[in-house]
Design an enzyme around this catalytic site. Structure first.
Site, PDB file in Angstrom:
ATOM      1  N   SER A   1       0.778  -1.174   0.077  1.00  0.00           N
ATOM      2  CA  SER A   1       0.051   0.028  -0.128  1.00  0.00           C
ATOM      3  C   SER A   1       0.932   1.137  -0.019  1.00  0.00           C
ATOM      4  CB  SER A   1      -0.885  -0.217   1.086  1.00  0.00           C
ATOM      5  OG  SER A   1      -1.957   0.919   0.937  1.00  0.00           O
ATOM      6  N   GLU A  34      -1.635  -2.941  -7.816  1.00  0.00           N
ATOM      7  CA  GLU A  34      -3.058  -3.230  -7.136  1.00  0.00           C
ATOM      8  C   GLU A  34      -3.505  -2.049  -6.270  1.00  0.00           C
ATOM      9  OE1 GLU A  34      -3.308  -2.919  -3.557  1.00  0.00           O
ATOM     10  OE2 GLU A  34      -1.372  -1.937  -3.360  1.00  0.00           O
ATOM     11  N   HIS A  66      -4.743  -5.943  -1.194  1.00  0.00           N
ATOM     12  CA  HIS A  66      -5.448  -5.657   0.105  1.00  0.00           C
ATOM     13  C   HIS A  66      -6.615  -6.885   0.053  1.00  0.00           C
ATOM     14  CE1 HIS A  66      -3.684  -1.757  -0.272  1.00  0.00           C
ATOM     15  NE2 HIS A  66      -3.897  -1.686   1.123  1.00  0.00           N
TER      16      HIS A  66
END
Length: 310
Positions: free
Chosen positions: A103, A213, A283
């Site tokens: 992230s 992502e 995630h």
């Protein structure tokens, strides 16, 4: 099994219960866990002000840990990029510390790769993955253990059927086969990466394998960011694009059928670079660990995709 240092370089830890569960689970697995003194600090939305988080990163680099694991992502690292202790971090990696996260941690990983060439691991965070209220995912734990023990040599996954058809239509002569060799694996969170375009902290990698992502981003925003990477030439300069999980968003009646697959199909129509989906990363509970900055081989035959870096 190993010495793990927990630190918080981005957002403040709000879910203290998940934080404690994660520590206990790592200890139950046999790891020696040390928590940074400011891991639970809070300053507005951050885990301490910028100076506090920079100091925590420096302590992680000086810890001598086998693994430096982030408590969570969120936002905050791009603010710190000009002041990261790059030389100390690179030296710690040379001594054996493996930095693991995802992230917002993408900013740390790509900047470190750009400035020093040092490799890190895209993988779990303490709270979201080890501290989940459910049982942590077996595949994630197994991949983490392989990384800790130095036994991880690659990863594989089953492509959606549409990917096989896309490869056939792209190159009928080669059917649904693809072989990429000696390519740098890099990438991470799409939003974070796009925020680094045009800065000295995004590595100028050509001929690589780019994995992406994101979370809580509507498909049209995902397309907008992929468009930025396309227009800057980054997409076309890669040997392959791997799309992981893009989840926790909601489409609306206004979309009239515009969805994530629409975005994938559009991207494939705009580039000759193969675009593969279904990579188990993001995630989501089931995630593999990926060595950011390491040379890999990517082999695809039919719907079977394999990456090797051992």
């Amino acid at each position: 099994m190993s010495y793990i240092y927990i630190f918080s370089p981005s957002s403040a830890v709000r879910d203290k219960a998940a934080f404690r569960r994660g520590i206990k689970r790592l200890q139950k697995l046999g790891h020696d866990v040390e928590v940074d003194a400011d891991a639970l600090s809070s300053h507005t939305r951050f885990a301490g002000d910028d100076a506090t988080r920079l100091a925590a990163i420096s302590r992680a680099a000086a810890s001598g840990a086998d693994v430096a694991l982030i408590s969570r992502g969120g936002y905050g690292l791009t603010r710190l990029l000009p002041d990261l202790p790059y030389k100390a971090l690179a030296r710690s990696i040379e001594r054996g510390t493996q930095y693991v996260g995802l992230s917002d941690f993408t900013a740390f990983q790509l900047a470190l790769l750009s400035k020093t060439g040092a490799c890190t691991w895209a993988g779990p965070a303490l709270g979201e993955d080890f501290g989940t209220s459910e049982t942590p995912d077996d595949i994630m734990e197994a991949c983490f253990d392989d990384m800790v023990c130095g036994q991880g040599e690659g990863s594989g996954w089953r492509l959606p059927k549409g990917d096989e058809l896309a490869l056939v239509s792209r190159s009928p002569a080669a059917a649904s086969e693809l072989a990429v060799r000696n390519a740098c694996l890099w990438g991470g969170n799409l939003t974070v990466m796009c925020s680094m375009v045009g800065t000295p902290w995004l590595p100028p990698i050509k001929g690589g394998v780019l994995f992406l992502e994101d979370v809580n981003e509507h498909p049209y925003r995902i397309e907008r960011q992929l468009t930025q990477l396309l227009h800057t030439g980054i997409i076309d300069q890669q040997k392959a694009i791997l799309l992981g999980a893009f989840n926790r968003f909601q489409v609306s009646p206004h979309d009239r059928g515009f969805k994530l697959q629409t975005v994938v199909d559009w991207l494939r129509s705009k580039t000759k670079t193969p675009v593969l989906t279904g990579l188990p990363f993001g995630h989501v509970p089931t995630k593999v660990l990926l060595p950011v900055g390491r040379k890999i081989e990517l082999l695809v035959q039919g719907r079977d995709a394999l990456m090797f870096w051992g």
